[in-house]
Structure formats: structure tokens, C-alpha cells
Design a protein around this motif. Sequence first.
Motif, short mmCIF file in Angstrom:
data_model
loop_
_atom_site.label_atom_id
_atom_site.label_comp_id
_atom_site.label_asym_id
_atom_site.label_seq_id
_atom_site.Cartn_x
_atom_site.Cartn_y
_atom_site.Cartn_z
N PRO A 12 0.79 -1.24 0.00
CA PRO A 12 0.00 0.00 0.00
C PRO A 12 0.82 1.29 0.00
CG PRO A 12 -1.06 -1.62 1.39
CD PRO A 12 0.26 -2.23 0.97
N SER A 15 2.02 1.85 -3.52
CA SER A 15 0.91 2.24 -4.40
C SER A 15 0.58 3.71 -4.24
CB SER A 15 -0.33 1.39 -4.09
OG SER A 15 -0.15 0.06 -4.47
N ARG A 16 0.49 4.16 -3.00
CA ARG A 16 0.16 5.58 -2.76
C ARG A 16 1.28 6.48 -3.27
NH1 ARG A 16 -2.53 3.19 1.86
NH2 ARG A 16 -0.59 3.16 3.05
N GLU A 21 -4.13 3.08 -6.81
CA GLU A 21 -5.05 2.59 -5.79
C GLU A 21 -4.44 1.33 -5.15
OE1 GLU A 21 -8.53 2.63 -3.50
OE2 GLU A 21 -7.84 4.10 -4.99
N PRO A 22 -4.29 1.31 -3.82
CA PRO A 22 -3.73 0.11 -3.19
C PRO A 22 -4.57 -1.12 -3.52
CG PRO A 22 -3.79 1.93 -1.64
CD PRO A 22 -4.56 2.38 -2.85
N SER A 24 -6.71 -4.55 -3.33
CA SER A 24 -7.67 -5.00 -2.33
C SER A 24 -7.34 -6.38 -1.79
CB SER A 24 -9.09 -5.02 -2.94
OG SER A 24 -9.14 -5.90 -4.05
N GLY A 27 -3.22 -8.04 1.35
CA GLY A 27 -2.84 -7.12 2.41
C GLY A 27 -2.11 -7.81 3.54
N TYR A 30 1.81 -7.39 3.33
CA TYR A 30 2.35 -6.14 3.86
C TYR A 30 2.29 -6.16 5.39
CZ TYR A 30 2.82 -1.20 5.01
OH TYR A 30 3.24 -0.01 5.56
N ARG A 211 -4.54 -9.57 7.83
CA ARG A 211 -4.64 -8.12 7.67
C ARG A 211 -4.99 -7.46 9.00
NH1 ARG A 211 -8.39 -7.80 2.31
NH2 ARG A 211 -9.56 -9.42 3.43
N SER A 306 -12.80 -3.73 -0.47
CA SER A 306 -11.59 -3.32 0.24
C SER A 306 -11.49 -4.13 1.53
CB SER A 306 -11.65 -1.83 0.56
OG SER A 306 -12.69 -1.58 1.50
N GLU A 307 -10.39 -3.96 2.23
CA GLU A 307 -10.20 -4.68 3.50
C GLU A 307 -11.34 -4.38 4.48
OE1 GLU A 307 -7.06 -4.68 7.27
OE2 GLU A 307 -6.37 -4.07 5.28
#
Length: 421
Positions: A12, A15-16, A21-22, A24, A27, A30, A211, A306-307
Motif C-alpha cells: 500500500p 501504491s500511494r 489505488e492500493p 484489495s 494485504g 504487507y 490483515r 476493500s479490506e
Amino acid sequence: MKVLWTSLVEFPPLSRFLGNEPPSHCGWLYASAISALEVMPNLELGVLVFSLKGSFRKYIVDGITYYMIPCDSISKISKSQVAACVSAIKEFNPDIIHIHGTEHSLAAAICEANQFGIPMVANIQGLAGAIERYADGGIPLVDKLKNVTPLDFVRGTFILNAKRSFRRRSKCERICITSIRHIIGRTEWDKDHAKTYNPNIHYHFMNETLRDSFYEKPIWSYEACIPHSIFVSNSSSPLKGAHKVLLALPSILSRYPDTVVRFCGSNVMSNDLNSILRRQGYHLYLKRLVKKLNVENNVEFLGSLSENEMKEAFLKSNVYVLPSAIENSPNSLCEAQILGVPTVAAYVGGVPSLIKEGVTGFMYRYEEYEMLSQIVLRLFEQKDYSELSVRERTVALSRHDKNANSQRLKEIYEAINSERL
């Protein structure tokens, strides 16, 4: 210690930084990286990132060094891909290379690029060679032939091709597993398959970190859920078995006509032009099956989540169902358990390593959707889920303990690094 990871997705923060867009999904990887950095303060982390466009690039974001590796295909190695991996290895000069997922071209490419004798270890995620035999989800040949869309001709996403795509990826997998000495897994299923591929491989057991939001409140409660609702977290391909849930639905509706099944995945029922153009053969099959069974008012397709949206979908459900034809240790099942959601899963692959029947969930044979419907009905009849929910959470919180898993990773790294000294 310097460790170079591989990842199929951008983390993420990267991506930012790039204005993207991070993703989905993935996760958990990371989250695992951040936990590892907290437990190992002397760890220097580099990440090779699978990139379908652009050139070889390097970025440093929040203390992690990223190398964008241009890749032409998920299942085929290219010379440029290997060359980019060589450049990253030379530049970062790692003590250990840690491959996440064995079944893709980046995993094979880094193995071919490592001409420097750097110790390598790979985390098993899926096993393409083992998954191949189940990839069509048991869909009859006539339905494979009938359900074809324009996108299938463009991208080759025919249901008939489901096994072929995994067969191609299995070639990368064999290169990876036969090239390394160490593998990290978490179920009896992945251990048996890894040992079959490479009898001399050193198998390290380590659970996964999930996550972040799934460790946090709120957790599931019957009072806060939607009664008689079912959540299925993936409806993207035959392998994930959404069609089996649809086949089980009429029997459930005969006793609970207000039942709704919510699927994470493309809205296969939409008739707008954009949806039609993006529809794959499996999506068309699901749409036709919904209509054939006359359950249009009892299904919802939620799109990509999304998460936080995924967690909300879990919390709203009365029952979570994992209907996959094969899985190793699906994070969605683990996320349901750590939230305390009543869980039903097909008895496949590594799932028996995650569920104790009747204690932390329920299992049924994949093909037997009749059994699935009866288990769901029994859970709908139940009003007090407190003991089941507590047992699920207790086991899952222990299994996915961030600190314990990172400590275990530290032990594995130290053991591998000591062999080099």
C-alpha cells in the motif's frame, strides 16, 4: 540482515507513492512485512514487485526498498525479467532471498537469476500443480461449452482453459521448488506436496499473519448480523465453487425463504454494456444458474471489496461459506474464524488443518452441496453461537499471532543464514 522478498502486488505505501489505488488483496503480506520489521529491528527489507508494465525501477518508501520487475506473463519467464532480477540482487546484495508464492514467473525468474549462491526460501501460497486437477470446479463439459463470452476470446478465459492456466504456472512452480533448499508452509497438504516435488527440501512450519483490521474490534455477534444471510468471499472462478452454493440454495430456501447469499466478486447479474463486455464465461454460467434456479431475489454480488468492506461483509453474515474445490490455507477462512463468524468449508486441501469439525467450524465434501445446505440449515436453527464463536477466535488468535509468527520467521532466517556462515 538483508532479505529480498518477492511480491505479486504493490504494498500500500508504494501504491500511494506511485499514485495508484492500493490493491484489495494480499494485504496480509504487507502486514507480515511490518510485523517482521518490528520484531527484527536490524532487518533491511527489499521487495521485488511483479509489474506488467514499465521498466526496471527502484523506489525507497518508508524504509523498504522496492524493485519493479517488468513481467510479460504470470506464467512465463522472460529474459528481461531474469535480467531485472539479476540487477536487483546485485544492487541490494541480500543475505537471503524470500519468495512469496511458488507458482508464478517471478518466483522462477529469481531462482534463475540467483547465480550468486544466496540462500533462498519460499513461502507456499497455492500449489498450481496440485490445484490444476480441480481448477474447473467440476463444471460439466456441456456447460463449459455453452458459457462463452467475447472477453473469453480476447483473454482466453474460457472455462475450458481453467486447468491449462494452472498447468502453465506449475512449470514455474517446479523450477522454484526444485531450485531451493528451504520452504515455508502451514498445512499437512502443502508439506506433502512440497516433499513430493523435492524430497530433499527442508520444510519449515510457520503460520501466517492476517490483515490488521481483523485483529481489531468489532468482532462478530449474532445480534449484529443479518439473520439467514450467507457470505462467500470469492466468486471469480470455477475453482472457488460459488456455483455449488447456488445449487445448495433452493433447499435452504424451502425452510428459510428470506435467505440471501452475498458473493464478493463481479456483478454477474448486471445487464449494462460495460458489465457484459467484462463478463467471463464463468460469470455467464453463474448468471444462467441463478435464473435456472429462480433465486434472483436471494443473491447479491458485491463487487471487489476493500479490506474494511470485506470485514463488514463478514460481520453482517449469519454464516460464512468457503465452497472452494481446493485450497491450502485460505486467509478468508482464517479471517472469518478470527472474527468468530460461524464457518462452513469444503473438506479439501489444507482446510482440515484449520478446522476441527464441530468445534471451530464445519466441513462437507466439495461435491455434496446437499450436505452444505443441511449444515447451513442447522446453523440457521441455532440461536446461541457464543461457544462456537469463542472457540474459533481462541484458535485463530493463537494461530495468527503477529509476534509469534514474526519470531518464527526470525528463527527460520537465522537458521538459513547460519548455514552460509
